[in-house]
Motif scaffolding. Structure first.
Motif, PDB file in Angstrom:
ATOM      1  N   VAL A  60       0.860  -1.194   0.000  1.00  0.00           N
ATOM      2  CA  VAL A  60       0.000   0.000   0.000  1.00  0.00           C
ATOM      3  C   VAL A  60       0.892   1.239   0.000  1.00  0.00           C
ATOM      4  O   VAL A  60       1.890   1.299   0.714  1.00  0.00           O
ATOM      5  CB  VAL A  60      -0.893   0.044   1.267  1.00  0.00           C
ATOM      6  N   GLY A  62       0.560   5.461   0.372  1.00  0.00           N
ATOM      7  CA  GLY A  62      -0.277   6.643   0.598  1.00  0.00           C
ATOM      8  C   GLY A  62       0.281   7.805  -0.197  1.00  0.00           C
ATOM      9  O   GLY A  62       0.472   7.695  -1.420  1.00  0.00           O
ATOM     10  N   ALA A  63       0.609   8.915   0.492  1.00  0.00           N
ATOM     11  CA  ALA A  63       1.181  10.070  -0.208  1.00  0.00           C
ATOM     12  C   ALA A  63       2.686   9.917  -0.380  1.00  0.00           C
ATOM     13  O   ALA A  63       3.342  10.794  -0.945  1.00  0.00           O
ATOM     14  CB  ALA A  63       0.864  11.344   0.564  1.00  0.00           C
ATOM     15  N   GLY A  64       3.251   8.825   0.142  1.00  0.00           N
ATOM     16  CA  GLY A  64       4.681   8.560  -0.045  1.00  0.00           C
ATOM     17  C   GLY A  64       5.592   9.500   0.732  1.00  0.00           C
ATOM     18  O   GLY A  64       6.738   9.715   0.336  1.00  0.00           O
ATOM     19  N   THR A  65       5.107  10.025   1.865  1.00  0.00           N
ATOM     20  CA  THR A  65       5.928  10.980   2.622  1.00  0.00           C
ATOM     21  C   THR A  65       6.680  10.339   3.784  1.00  0.00           C
ATOM     22  O   THR A  65       7.359  11.034   4.544  1.00  0.00           O
ATOM     23  CB  THR A  65       5.077  12.145   3.190  1.00  0.00           C
ATOM     24  N   ASN A  66       6.524   9.019   3.931  1.00  0.00           N
ATOM     25  CA  ASN A  66       7.261   8.338   5.003  1.00  0.00           C
ATOM     26  C   ASN A  66       7.915   7.059   4.488  1.00  0.00           C
ATOM     27  O   ASN A  66       8.160   6.143   5.259  1.00  0.00           O
ATOM     28  CB  ASN A  66       6.304   8.017   6.165  1.00  0.00           C
ATOM     29  N   LEU A 124       1.502  17.879   8.943  1.00  0.00           N
ATOM     30  CA  LEU A 124       1.853  16.508   8.518  1.00  0.00           C
ATOM     31  C   LEU A 124       1.486  16.324   7.044  1.00  0.00           C
ATOM     32  O   LEU A 124       0.305  16.348   6.703  1.00  0.00           O
ATOM     33  CB  LEU A 124       1.096  15.472   9.351  1.00  0.00           C
ATOM     34  N   THR A 127      -1.134  11.178   4.147  1.00  0.00           N
ATOM     35  CA  THR A 127      -2.581  10.913   4.180  1.00  0.00           C
ATOM     36  C   THR A 127      -3.018  10.517   5.590  1.00  0.00           C
ATOM     37  O   THR A 127      -2.200  10.139   6.432  1.00  0.00           O
ATOM     38  CB  THR A 127      -2.944   9.746   3.239  1.00  0.00           C
ATOM     39  N   GLY A 131      -0.917   8.068   8.179  1.00  0.00           N
ATOM     40  CA  GLY A 131      -0.651   8.633   9.495  1.00  0.00           C
ATOM     41  C   GLY A 131      -1.198   7.763  10.611  1.00  0.00           C
ATOM     42  O   GLY A 131      -0.546   7.585  11.643  1.00  0.00           O
ATOM     43  N   ALA A 136       1.285   8.696  13.506  1.00  0.00           N
ATOM     44  CA  ALA A 136       2.105   9.889  13.258  1.00  0.00           C
ATOM     45  C   ALA A 136       1.686  11.001  14.209  1.00  0.00           C
ATOM     46  O   ALA A 136       0.524  11.074  14.629  1.00  0.00           O
ATOM     47  CB  ALA A 136       1.932  10.345  11.812  1.00  0.00           C
ATOM     48  N   GLY A 137       2.623  11.861  14.514  1.00  0.00           N
ATOM     49  CA  GLY A 137       2.294  12.950  15.421  1.00  0.00           C
ATOM     50  C   GLY A 137       3.401  13.973  15.526  1.00  0.00           C
ATOM     51  O   GLY A 137       4.493  13.804  14.986  1.00  0.00           O
ATOM     52  N   ARG A 172       4.807   6.210  17.482  1.00  0.00           N
ATOM     53  CA  ARG A 172       5.048   5.969  16.049  1.00  0.00           C
ATOM     54  C   ARG A 172       4.814   4.506  15.639  1.00  0.00           C
ATOM     55  O   ARG A 172       5.514   3.964  14.779  1.00  0.00           O
ATOM     56  CB  ARG A 172       6.463   6.370  15.628  1.00  0.00           C
ATOM     57  N   LEU A 182      -6.358   0.705   5.329  1.00  0.00           N
ATOM     58  CA  LEU A 182      -7.345   1.580   5.971  1.00  0.00           C
ATOM     59  C   LEU A 182      -8.084   2.329   4.870  1.00  0.00           C
ATOM     60  O   LEU A 182      -7.449   2.860   3.947  1.00  0.00           O
ATOM     61  CB  LEU A 182      -6.662   2.579   6.901  1.00  0.00           C
ATOM     62  N   ARG A 208       8.086  24.690  12.808  1.00  0.00           N
ATOM     63  CA  ARG A 208       8.628  23.713  11.840  1.00  0.00           C
ATOM     64  C   ARG A 208       9.638  24.356  10.903  1.00  0.00           C
ATOM     65  O   ARG A 208      10.730  23.837  10.689  1.00  0.00           O
ATOM     66  CB  ARG A 208       7.489  23.196  10.949  1.00  0.00           C
TER      67      ARG A 208
HETATM   68  C1  LIG Z   1       8.552  17.274   5.714  1.00  0.00           C
HETATM   69  C2  LIG Z   1       7.990  16.093   6.463  1.00  0.00           C
HETATM   70  C3  LIG Z   1       7.711  16.207   7.808  1.00  0.00           C
HETATM   71  C4  LIG Z   1       7.177  15.128   8.526  1.00  0.00           C
HETATM   72  N1  LIG Z   1       6.922  15.267   9.848  1.00  0.00           N
HETATM   73  C5  LIG Z   1       6.404  14.244  10.555  1.00  0.00           C
HETATM   74  C6  LIG Z   1       6.110  14.378  11.944  1.00  0.00           C
HETATM   75  O1  LIG Z   1       6.301  15.414  12.551  1.00  0.00           O
HETATM   76  N2  LIG Z   1       5.598  13.306  12.598  1.00  0.00           N
HETATM   77  C7  LIG Z   1       5.354  12.119  11.973  1.00  0.00           C
HETATM   78  O2  LIG Z   1       4.862  11.192  12.630  1.00  0.00           O
HETATM   79  N3  LIG Z   1       5.611  11.959  10.647  1.00  0.00           N
HETATM   80  C8  LIG Z   1       6.127  12.990   9.928  1.00  0.00           C
HETATM   81  N4  LIG Z   1       6.405  12.839   8.594  1.00  0.00           N
HETATM   82  C9  LIG Z   1       6.199  11.530   7.963  1.00  0.00           C
HETATM   83  C10 LIG Z   1       4.841  11.352   7.266  1.00  0.00           C
HETATM   84  O3  LIG Z   1       4.317  12.576   6.817  1.00  0.00           O
HETATM   85  C11 LIG Z   1       3.790  10.696   8.124  1.00  0.00           C
HETATM   86  O4  LIG Z   1       4.250   9.513   8.696  1.00  0.00           O
HETATM   87  C12 LIG Z   1       2.557  10.417   7.258  1.00  0.00           C
HETATM   88  O5  LIG Z   1       1.487  10.239   8.097  1.00  0.00           O
HETATM   89  C13 LIG Z   1       2.705   9.245   6.285  1.00  0.00           C
HETATM   90  O6  LIG Z   1       1.551   9.196   5.454  1.00  0.00           O
HETATM   91  P1  LIG Z   1       1.659   8.807   3.891  1.00  0.00           P
HETATM   92  O7  LIG Z   1       0.296   8.813   3.328  1.00  0.00           O
HETATM   93  O8  LIG Z   1       2.646   9.663   3.204  1.00  0.00           O
HETATM   94  O9  LIG Z   1       2.191   7.319   4.007  1.00  0.00           O
HETATM   95  P2  LIG Z   1       3.235   6.594   3.037  1.00  0.00           P
HETATM   96  O10 LIG Z   1       4.564   7.236   3.193  1.00  0.00           O
HETATM   97  O11 LIG Z   1       2.700   6.480   1.670  1.00  0.00           O
HETATM   98  O12 LIG Z   1       3.256   5.143   3.704  1.00  0.00           O
HETATM   99  C14 LIG Z   1       3.798   4.951   4.992  1.00  0.00           C
HETATM  100  C15 LIG Z   1       3.391   3.555   5.485  1.00  0.00           C
HETATM  101  O13 LIG Z   1       1.986   3.517   5.694  1.00  0.00           O
HETATM  102  C16 LIG Z   1       1.375   2.508   4.894  1.00  0.00           C
HETATM  103  N5  LIG Z   1       0.086   3.035   4.427  1.00  0.00           N
HETATM  104  C17 LIG Z   1      -0.145   4.195   3.767  1.00  0.00           C
HETATM  105  N6  LIG Z   1      -1.466   4.367   3.557  1.00  0.00           N
HETATM  106  C18 LIG Z   1      -2.078   3.280   4.086  1.00  0.00           C
HETATM  107  C19 LIG Z   1      -3.445   2.853   4.179  1.00  0.00           C
HETATM  108  N7  LIG Z   1      -4.467   3.569   3.677  1.00  0.00           N
HETATM  109  N8  LIG Z   1      -3.704   1.645   4.771  1.00  0.00           N
HETATM  110  C20 LIG Z   1      -2.697   0.878   5.267  1.00  0.00           C
HETATM  111  N9  LIG Z   1      -1.398   1.235   5.195  1.00  0.00           N
HETATM  112  C21 LIG Z   1      -1.096   2.425   4.623  1.00  0.00           C
HETATM  113  C22 LIG Z   1       2.347   2.214   3.765  1.00  0.00           C
HETATM  114  O14 LIG Z   1       2.214   0.892   3.305  1.00  0.00           O
HETATM  115  C23 LIG Z   1       3.695   2.448   4.460  1.00  0.00           C
HETATM  116  O15 LIG Z   1       4.067   1.288   5.169  1.00  0.00           O
HETATM  117  C24 LIG Z   1       6.918  13.904   7.853  1.00  0.00           C
HETATM  118  C25 LIG Z   1       7.205  13.799   6.484  1.00  0.00           C
HETATM  119  C26 LIG Z   1       7.728  14.877   5.795  1.00  0.00           C
HETATM  120  C27 LIG Z   1       8.012  14.736   4.333  1.00  0.00           C
END
Ligand SMILES: Cc1cc2nc3c(=O)[nH]c(=O)nc-3n(C[C@H](O)[C@H](O)[C@H](O)COP(=O)(O)OP(=O)(O)OC[C@H]3O[C@@H](n4cnc5c(N)ncnc54)[C@H](O)[C@@H]3O)c2cc1C
Length: 317
Positions: A60, A62-66, A124, A127, A131, A136-137, A172, A182, A208
């Motif tokens: 899976v 999401g927005a690819g930010t982690n 954050l 998605t 999160g 995430a937090g 986390r 989800l 930030r």
């Molecule tokens: C500039 C920056 C600052 C950030 N600051 C913080 C911070 O302060 N605190 C923090 O906790 N994080 C932070 N992050 C990390 C990130 O933004 C969060 O963890 C975010 O919630 C990840 O969401 P995503 O949709 O990008 O997940 P993705 O990066 O796409 O995926 C992360 C994980 O979640 C899984 N996943 C994604 N969507 C789903 C779904 N719908 N169902 C099941 N699994 C799923 C994926 O398989 C993968 O394992 C930051 C990132 C950046 C780029």
């Protein structure tokens, strides 16, 4: 050899082969998704998952930010929830939110509607689904503080509704099974005048911007903070702030941020992260664990799907 697509069930959403994933992540690196599926809605997702060959792995995105997607890409099926999972409904101080809603978008909407408690989400970039999985937090709050319930679909297409208290949230992390997607969440806040909420959000953004390299190619914190310590201080203490490897850099501004300076490969980034982990372990005795999720393979692989699918059928029959 037939392509993987020919073994997959028909769908209403978008499904494509060999999709480069570098532009789907905030680190801007990584190879291709062998197949990328964007379901039209929950029914499309469930139908696909129930009929897909069990031998084919599912990932899976999401927005690819982690995530750090490796240079060889992700074999099998990558599922990305798009517009069909982006709805927000409000009833009083409670929201039903689609898993692909971007957290910042949700926080802004809630602020304008006068519901507080989600200010931290406004910084954050990922998605709601991503999160919640990682709890995430920031600024002392995380998803566990606002979540009531989630709806998930597992990789076999079964639906699950689970209250937040059964999701095993810790720092986390959660105990949400790795084979769940989800799709919706129910979230609760408190009524408060919009200007007060917006003021807090502005303060968070300013903090930030002053302390983190948020406008660069990064995936947020590289490592989780170990009990009673901070990862950035440990990395700083072993002299790695500002270190480069190929196009990868440990940020000058915040030592727990890994950066793609523009031409990094996933291998550069992962190798630099691992070097930092090893040096911190050797010199301080603390074992850091990755907060960024690493996905995929280092080199492209060609899989004999026909054989794998037939073998799996043989086992299960
Ligand atoms: C500039 C920056 C600052 C950030 N600051 C913080 C911070 O302060 N605190 C923090 O906790 N994080 C932070 N992050 C990390 C990130 O933004 C969060 O963890 C975010 O919630 C990840 O969401 P995503 O949709 O990008 O997940 P993705 O990066 O796409 O995926 C992360 C994980 O979640 C899984 N996943 C994604 N969507 C789903 C779904 N719908 N169902 C099941 N699994 C799923 C994926 O398989 C993968 O394992 C930051 C990132 C950046 C780029």
């Amino acid at each position: 050899m037939s392509s993987l697509l020919s073994y997959l069930p028909p769908v209403r959403g978008r499904i494509q082969e060999n999709v480069p994933l570098d532009e789907w992540t905030s680190l801007h690196v990584g190879g291709c998704a062998e197949v990328l599926f964007m379901p039209e809605d929950s029914d499309d997702l469930i139908h696909f998952l129930r009929r897909r060959p069990r031998a084919v792995p599912v990932t899976v995105l999401g927005a690819g930010t982690n995530v750090l997607i490796r240079d060889g890409g992700i074999p099998g099926i990558v599922i990305h929830l798009g517009n069909g999972f982006r709805r927000i409904f409000k009833e009083g101080n409670t929201f039903e939110v689609g898993a692909s809603v971007i957290a910042t978008t949700f926080a802004e909407q809630a602020a304008y509607e006068g519901v507080s408690g989600f200010e931290f989400l406004s910084t954050l970039p990922g998605t709601m689904g991503g999160g919640i999985c990682a709890n995430a937090g920031c600024f002392g709050r995380s998803f566990k503080d606002i979540l009531l319930e989630v709806e998930a679909v597992d990789f076999c297409g079964r639906i699950h509704w689970v209250p937040a208290k059964k999701l095993g949230f810790t720092y986390r992390a959660s105990t949400i099974p790795k084979d769940w997607i989800l799709v919706r969440a129910w979230i609760c806040g408190q009524i408060l005048p919009s200007p007060l909420i917006l003021k807090t959000m502005e303060e968070y953004h300013a903090t930030r911007a002053a302390t983190q390299p948020t406008q660069t190619r990064t995936a947020g914190s590289l490592f989780k903070n170990p009990e009673g310590k901070t990862a950035w201080e440990l990395i700083d203490a072993v002299g790695l702030r500002g270190t480069h490897l190929g196009g990868a850099e440990i940020s000058e501004k915040h030592a727990n941020f890994l950066i793609n300076t523009g031409h990094a490969t996933a291998s550069d980034l992962e190798t630099l992260g691992e070097k930092a982990r090893e040096k911190v372990l050797k010199e301080t005795g603390v074992s850091l664990s990755w907060e960024i999720v690493r996905l995929g393979v280092p080199f492209p692989e060609e899989t004999a799907w026909e054989e794998r699918i037939q073998a799996k059928k043989g086992v299960s029959s």
